[in-house]
Design a protein around this motif. Structure first.
Motif, PDB file in Angstrom:
ATOM      1  N   ARG A 217     -22.825  -5.181 -13.802  1.00  0.00           N
ATOM      2  CA  ARG A 217     -21.521  -5.567 -14.335  1.00  0.00           C
ATOM      3  C   ARG A 217     -21.654  -6.635 -15.412  1.00  0.00           C
ATOM      4  NH1 ARG A 217     -17.408  -3.548 -11.042  1.00  0.00           N
ATOM      5  NH2 ARG A 217     -18.360  -1.942  -9.736  1.00  0.00           N
ATOM      6  N   LYS A 218     -20.620  -6.745 -16.208  1.00  0.00           N
ATOM      7  CA  LYS A 218     -20.602  -7.775 -17.231  1.00  0.00           C
ATOM      8  C   LYS A 218     -19.510  -8.785 -16.934  1.00  0.00           C
ATOM      9  CE  LYS A 218     -22.881  -5.316 -20.854  1.00  0.00           C
ATOM     10  NZ  LYS A 218     -23.122  -5.268 -22.269  1.00  0.00           N
ATOM     11  N   ALA A 219     -19.856 -10.036 -17.062  1.00  0.00           N
ATOM     12  CA  ALA A 219     -18.888 -11.113 -16.936  1.00  0.00           C
ATOM     13  C   ALA A 219     -18.673 -11.660 -18.339  1.00  0.00           C
ATOM     14  CB  ALA A 219     -19.420 -12.201 -16.008  1.00  0.00           C
ATOM     15  N   GLY A 220     -17.510 -11.388 -18.925  1.00  0.00           N
ATOM     16  CA  GLY A 220     -17.301 -11.746 -20.327  1.00  0.00           C
ATOM     17  C   GLY A 220     -18.141 -10.858 -21.197  1.00  0.00           C
ATOM     18  N   ASP A 221     -19.029 -11.429 -21.963  1.00  0.00           N
ATOM     19  CA  ASP A 221     -19.860 -10.627 -22.865  1.00  0.00           C
ATOM     20  C   ASP A 221     -21.338 -10.701 -22.496  1.00  0.00           C
ATOM     21  OD1 ASP A 221     -19.998 -13.036 -25.645  1.00  0.00           O
ATOM     22  OD2 ASP A 221     -20.329 -13.220 -23.490  1.00  0.00           O
TER      23      ASP A 221
ATOM     24  N   VAL B 100     -18.047  -4.351  -5.119  1.00  0.00           N
ATOM     25  CA  VAL B 100     -18.094  -5.277  -6.262  1.00  0.00           C
ATOM     26  C   VAL B 100     -16.750  -5.304  -6.988  1.00  0.00           C
ATOM     27  CG1 VAL B 100     -19.197  -5.749  -8.486  1.00  0.00           C
ATOM     28  CG2 VAL B 100     -20.590  -5.171  -6.496  1.00  0.00           C
ATOM     29  N   ASP B 101     -16.083  -4.164  -7.096  1.00  0.00           N
ATOM     30  CA  ASP B 101     -14.715  -4.149  -7.645  1.00  0.00           C
ATOM     31  C   ASP B 101     -13.814  -5.090  -6.850  1.00  0.00           C
ATOM     32  OD1 ASP B 101     -15.257  -2.313  -9.643  1.00  0.00           O
ATOM     33  OD2 ASP B 101     -14.550  -0.573  -8.492  1.00  0.00           O
ATOM     34  N   LEU B 102     -13.918  -4.994  -5.535  1.00  0.00           N
ATOM     35  CA  LEU B 102     -13.119  -5.825  -4.645  1.00  0.00           C
ATOM     36  C   LEU B 102     -13.460  -7.299  -4.839  1.00  0.00           C
ATOM     37  CD1 LEU B 102     -11.119  -5.974  -2.256  1.00  0.00           C
ATOM     38  CD2 LEU B 102     -13.061  -5.538  -0.722  1.00  0.00           C
ATOM     39  N   ALA B 103     -14.754  -7.600  -4.929  1.00  0.00           N
ATOM     40  CA  ALA B 103     -15.194  -8.988  -5.119  1.00  0.00           C
ATOM     41  C   ALA B 103     -14.666  -9.561  -6.428  1.00  0.00           C
ATOM     42  CB  ALA B 103     -16.725  -9.051  -5.091  1.00  0.00           C
ATOM     43  N   MET B 104     -14.761  -8.799  -7.484  1.00  0.00           N
ATOM     44  CA  MET B 104     -14.341  -9.310  -8.790  1.00  0.00           C
ATOM     45  C   MET B 104     -12.826  -9.490  -8.856  1.00  0.00           C
ATOM     46  SD  MET B 104     -17.119  -7.466 -11.300  1.00  0.00           S
ATOM     47  CE  MET B 104     -17.228  -8.761 -12.525  1.00  0.00           C
ATOM     48  N   SER B 105     -12.094  -8.653  -8.155  1.00  0.00           N
ATOM     49  CA  SER B 105     -10.636  -8.818  -8.126  1.00  0.00           C
ATOM     50  C   SER B 105     -10.253 -10.083  -7.366  1.00  0.00           C
ATOM     51  CB  SER B 105      -9.964  -7.587  -7.510  1.00  0.00           C
ATOM     52  OG  SER B 105     -10.222  -7.501  -6.123  1.00  0.00           O
ATOM     53  N   LEU B 106     -10.988 -10.405  -6.282  1.00  0.00           N
ATOM     54  CA  LEU B 106     -10.722 -11.624  -5.527  1.00  0.00           C
ATOM     55  C   LEU B 106     -11.035 -12.866  -6.361  1.00  0.00           C
ATOM     56  CD1 LEU B 106     -12.136 -10.712  -1.986  1.00  0.00           C
ATOM     57  CD2 LEU B 106      -9.731 -11.009  -2.606  1.00  0.00           C
TER      58      LEU B 106
ATOM     59  N   PRO C 111     -27.999  -3.629   2.623  1.00  0.00           N
ATOM     60  CA  PRO C 111     -26.705  -3.494   1.950  1.00  0.00           C
ATOM     61  C   PRO C 111     -26.415  -4.660   1.007  1.00  0.00           C
ATOM     62  CG  PRO C 111     -26.497  -2.915   4.254  1.00  0.00           C
ATOM     63  CD  PRO C 111     -27.869  -3.507   4.084  1.00  0.00           C
ATOM     64  N   GLY C 112     -26.876  -5.861   1.379  1.00  0.00           N
ATOM     65  CA  GLY C 112     -26.705  -7.018   0.495  1.00  0.00           C
ATOM     66  C   GLY C 112     -27.459  -6.847  -0.808  1.00  0.00           C
ATOM     67  N   ILE C 113     -28.663  -6.295  -0.731  1.00  0.00           N
ATOM     68  CA  ILE C 113     -29.440  -6.045  -1.948  1.00  0.00           C
ATOM     69  C   ILE C 113     -28.741  -5.002  -2.806  1.00  0.00           C
ATOM     70  CG2 ILE C 113     -31.629  -5.133  -2.832  1.00  0.00           C
ATOM     71  CD1 ILE C 113     -32.989  -6.378  -0.372  1.00  0.00           C
ATOM     72  N   ALA C 114     -28.168  -3.984  -2.162  1.00  0.00           N
ATOM     73  CA  ALA C 114     -27.438  -2.947  -2.912  1.00  0.00           C
ATOM     74  C   ALA C 114     -26.260  -3.541  -3.675  1.00  0.00           C
ATOM     75  CB  ALA C 114     -26.959  -1.854  -1.958  1.00  0.00           C
ATOM     76  N   VAL C 115     -25.543  -4.457  -3.036  1.00  0.00           N
ATOM     77  CA  VAL C 115     -24.422  -5.122  -3.706  1.00  0.00           C
ATOM     78  C   VAL C 115     -24.928  -5.984  -4.859  1.00  0.00           C
ATOM     79  CG1 VAL C 115     -22.602  -6.858  -3.391  1.00  0.00           C
ATOM     80  CG2 VAL C 115     -22.916  -5.055  -1.696  1.00  0.00           C
ATOM     81  N   ALA C 116     -26.031  -6.691  -4.651  1.00  0.00           N
ATOM     82  CA  ALA C 116     -26.614  -7.519  -5.714  1.00  0.00           C
ATOM     83  C   ALA C 116     -26.982  -6.665  -6.926  1.00  0.00           C
ATOM     84  CB  ALA C 116     -27.848  -8.253  -5.184  1.00  0.00           C
ATOM     85  N   GLU C 117     -27.558  -5.499  -6.686  1.00  0.00           N
ATOM     86  CA  GLU C 117     -27.928  -4.602  -7.782  1.00  0.00           C
ATOM     87  C   GLU C 117     -26.702  -4.169  -8.575  1.00  0.00           C
ATOM     88  OE1 GLU C 117     -31.886  -2.506  -5.748  1.00  0.00           O
ATOM     89  OE2 GLU C 117     -29.937  -1.503  -5.658  1.00  0.00           O
ATOM     90  N   GLU C 118     -25.604  -3.907  -7.877  1.00  0.00           N
ATOM     91  CA  GLU C 118     -24.380  -3.496  -8.571  1.00  0.00           C
ATOM     92  C   GLU C 118     -23.802  -4.647  -9.393  1.00  0.00           C
ATOM     93  OE1 GLU C 118     -21.359  -1.248 -10.035  1.00  0.00           O
ATOM     94  OE2 GLU C 118     -23.161  -0.573  -8.990  1.00  0.00           O
ATOM     95  N   PHE C 119     -23.875  -5.863  -8.881  1.00  0.00           N
ATOM     96  CA  PHE C 119     -23.426  -7.022  -9.661  1.00  0.00           C
ATOM     97  C   PHE C 119     -24.210  -7.138 -10.963  1.00  0.00           C
ATOM     98  CE2 PHE C 119     -21.289  -9.053  -5.926  1.00  0.00           C
ATOM     99  CZ  PHE C 119     -20.119  -9.423  -6.574  1.00  0.00           C
ATOM    100  N   GLU C 120     -25.520  -6.870 -10.878  1.00  0.00           N
ATOM    101  CA  GLU C 120     -26.359  -6.962 -12.084  1.00  0.00           C
ATOM    102  C   GLU C 120     -25.885  -6.014 -13.182  1.00  0.00           C
ATOM    103  OE1 GLU C 120     -30.747  -7.460 -11.869  1.00  0.00           O
ATOM    104  OE2 GLU C 120     -30.386  -6.989  -9.753  1.00  0.00           O
TER     105      GLU C 120
END
Length: 380
Positions: A27-31, A364-370, A16-25
């Motif tokens: 996403r975009k942080a800024g540009d 990841v939505d939850l993580a980015m909001s925090l 599950p940790g790898i799955a979350v890491a893949e989703e972070f990849e």
């Protein structure tokens, strides 16, 4: 944005940790995209993560930690001392990485990291895969900013206002199967394309009882020797025993102590025989696979039995308890699913309906909001 994903020990926590890491990849942080070097895994040198994470291409840092539950008095004392060491290691890793958030995926390797992040004011999330949380997450749930649970029953163990029903994250390979996956699968596993394929495994370390009962079951399936074949992950201890059983009975089988390419193995299998850990169930439902589930009888709070009962109840699985398991019963279950295509298809549909493919995105939505909330508090 920098992310630490802490924990592991077994595939049930690690994947599950790898799955979350893949989703972070994705996403975009800024540009710019978050790249693999900004996602750091933390675990122990003797956990499964030490072998798997380097193959996935992520950096990994190690800390000193030991299990506490089910140990002798002296080993518990040693584990408490090890917890102190893991907090020291965690503080050092946090100082080096400077993460924006720490995500604990379960297991004793997550405890020091999440506690240290909490003390330093870094946002934290913990993932709870099972219906009944283990000791580590029950402790961490008192400190974490958010708890992401797989089952509704878990909510009662944590502060309700910080607990979110997200489902269990599944690696993208398990969700997006394409022609390349099938092509790769048949290259990795030399089985015949048109033959009924049974995929058997007992978790990342194997399961001796499943291995031995499979050996017995082969003798009751000899008339189907030309019709069925096997992919079998045995664990190291039983590898030779199981390999020789298939060889002596003349079944076509691919046998390995450990299989890294699980998505490929699932993709070309007609049915799966396995334990009932939460991550395994998340994977087989994401893949829409009919299954024969044999819960591990010594799992904490008997959570595997409860997990399996949910899938049996909706018609996605056949459940065989460990105490009832023998070669004949296992062979009969395999034979029933081989003979009844309509039943298999019904089970596949039921499994797919149980899947929460969006779990990684929600977490990841939850993580980015925090992270956003924390930055706003700290910087006005």
């Amino acid at each position: 944005m920098k992310v630490i994903i802490a924990g592991g020990g077994t595939g049930g926590h690690l994947y599950p940790g790898i799955a979350v890491a893949e989703e972070f990849e994705k996403r975009k942080a800024g540009d710019r995209e978050i790249n693999k070097n900004e996602i750091v895994f933390v675990g122990t040198e003797y956990g499964l993560e030490a072998r798997v994470i380097p193959k996935e291409g992520y950096p990994i840092r190690f800390l000193r930690a030991q299990g506490f539950v089910g140990k002798s008095f002296l080993k518990r004392i040693n584990a408490l001392f090890s917890l102190f060491l893991s907090i020291m290691d965690s503080v050092r890793i946090i100082r080096d990485v400077k993460p924006d958030i720490v995500i604990g995926v379960g297991g004793y390797a997550s405890v020091g990291m999440v506690l240290s992040a909490y003390l330093k004011g870094i946002p934290t999330i913990i993932l709870e895969q099972n219906s009944v949380p283990g000791l580590a997450n029950r402790i961490l749930g008192k400190f974490a900013d958010a708890i992401a649970v797989t089952y509704e029953e878990s909510i009662n163990f944590f502060p309700t206002f910080r607990t979110f029903l997200t489902g269990n994250p599944v690696r993208k390979k398990m969700i997006s199967i394409d022609a390349n996956t099938y092509s790769s699968a048949y290259s990795l596993f030399p089985v015949e394309k048109d033959r009924f394929t049974v995929f058997i495994f007992g978790g990342s370390l194997g399961a001796s009882s499943i291995n031995k009962k499979t050996e017995e079951a082969l003798n009751y399936l000899l008339d189907l020797k030309q019709d069925i074949q096997f992919i079998h992950q045995t664990g190291q201890k039983d590898y030779e025993l199981v390999k020789n059983a298939y060889r002596s009975t003349g079944f076509n089988a691919v046998v390995a102590p450990f299989i890294y390419q699980m998505a490929e193995a699932y993709s070309i299998s007609d049915i799966v025989v396995c334990r009932a850990g939460a991550t395994t169930l998340s994977e087989i439902t994401a893949m829409g696979k009919a299954s024969i589930l044999i819960p591990y009888p010594y799992a904490a709070s008997d959570h595997q039995q409860k997990n399996a009962a949910k899938l049996e109840e909706i018609g996605a699985s056949i459940l065989i308890s460990e105490k009832e398991l023998n070669g004949m019963i296992l062979a009969d279950a395999i034979r029933e699913l081989f003979n009844n295509k309509e039943l298999r298809q019904e089970m596949q549909r039921a499994a797919s309906s149980f899947s929460r493919a969006e779990a990684s995105e929600t977490i990841v939505d939850l993580a980015m909001s925090l992270v956003k909330k924390n930055k706003k508090i700290n910087h006005g």
